[in-house]
Write an enzyme that holds these catalytic residues in place. Sequence first.
Site, short mmCIF file in Angstrom:
data_model
loop_
_atom_site.label_atom_id
_atom_site.label_comp_id
_atom_site.label_asym_id
_atom_site.label_seq_id
_atom_site.Cartn_x
_atom_site.Cartn_y
_atom_site.Cartn_z
N HIS A 226 -57.68 -35.39 57.09
CA HIS A 226 -57.92 -34.93 58.46
C HIS A 226 -57.31 -35.83 59.52
CE1 HIS A 226 -60.98 -32.09 60.63
NE2 HIS A 226 -59.78 -32.05 61.17
N ASP B 16 -66.11 -28.42 60.74
CA ASP B 16 -66.17 -29.58 59.84
C ASP B 16 -67.62 -29.90 59.49
OD1 ASP B 16 -65.66 -32.02 58.47
OD2 ASP B 16 -64.07 -32.54 59.88
N HIS C 264 -68.38 -32.93 58.93
CA HIS C 264 -68.49 -34.30 59.44
C HIS C 264 -68.07 -34.36 60.91
CE1 HIS C 264 -67.53 -34.40 55.08
NE2 HIS C 264 -68.51 -35.28 55.06
N ASP D 122 -66.31 -36.90 62.28
CA ASP D 122 -65.01 -37.56 62.44
C ASP D 122 -64.96 -38.37 63.72
OD1 ASP D 122 -64.32 -36.41 60.07
OD2 ASP D 122 -63.11 -34.81 60.95
N HIS E 16 -59.63 -40.76 57.95
CA HIS E 16 -59.99 -39.34 58.00
C HIS E 16 -61.40 -39.14 58.57
CE1 HIS E 16 -62.22 -38.60 53.89
NE2 HIS E 16 -62.60 -39.74 54.44
N ASP F 108 -61.39 -28.09 58.57
CA ASP F 108 -61.57 -28.89 57.37
C ASP F 108 -62.28 -28.00 56.36
OD1 ASP F 108 -62.57 -30.67 55.40
OD2 ASP F 108 -62.58 -32.32 56.84
N ASP G 204 -64.00 -28.65 53.94
CA ASP G 204 -65.35 -29.06 53.54
C ASP G 204 -66.41 -28.50 54.48
OD1 ASP G 204 -65.78 -30.80 55.77
OD2 ASP G 204 -65.13 -32.57 54.67
N GLU H 165 -57.74 -31.19 54.09
CA GLU H 165 -58.66 -31.71 53.06
C GLU H 165 -58.79 -30.81 51.84
OE1 GLU H 165 -59.94 -34.68 53.03
OE2 GLU H 165 -59.72 -35.39 55.10
#
Length: 302
Positions: free
Chosen positions: A104, A126, A128, A130, A143, A229, A231, A274
Amino acid sequence: MTRTVRVVGAPTDYGANRRGVDMGPSAIRYAGLAEQLERADVTVVDDGDVRAPRAEERDPEAELPASGRAKFLRETREVVTALADRVGGALEADELPLVLGGDHSVAIGSVTGSARDAEIGVVWFDAHGDFNTPETSPSGNVHGMPLAAILGVGEFADIEWANAAGLSEDNVAIVGLRDVDETERAAIAESDVTTFTMSDIDERGIANVADDALDVAAAGTDGVHVSLDLDWLDPREAPGVGTPVRGGVTYREAHAALEAVAERDCLRSMELVEVNPILDERNETATLATELASSALGTQIL
């Protein structure tokens, strides 16, 4: 007039401990990206990959921030600077840039290129935040830092190539948060970034959340960059990702959110990041990435 999408690969895995996401661009192309995008009635031009030397060839500590730790910072700078030029060039040619990561950290280049001569907003799909910085990151993996970098948070305020986009926190929405570090949580809370957790999606539905996120990103801007992303999805839907976290969005929720992007007709640029084919099952995650990109560009059932 048929829209042209320019595909650019950024095959990096500098930003993570778990190897394999550098093969993501190849996996996404192999999964039939061009054919999927053509379903959205666009012309696809593949611009190849930016040069990304293998991590084994480089020293992760060769370039360090003034404080804290960020591994492979030199390599990240080289890749995102080249990527920003590719993205900016595509927009100058009236094409929509679609970046294939890589980890990322490539978003730093995508957003910087998209923001040249324009005011943009960002929707960040996402698991997360980040939002770590070299000082707060528990791992030093970049990332986990790209959104903080783009917004010039903490040490990134003094790293010009990272925060060159001039992005306003008021025009950033993170959608699908479910795994946030303690120090990250405080920084996000202190910012003007809008966040939607998985609990928000559960309570309000993906359609309402996606609409609100797009309202934030599009308000007073020239267009929206979508950073996706993989994920963000539940690992049962997308097993081949860099940092899987249980409890993500479903296949149908993901498509509904990207269909909302298409309906707004505000998409300026996009990235898919990712995807890790080493961890994938029958290239399912890469295939899903192609489908979601197609939905964002307007593929319709009828």
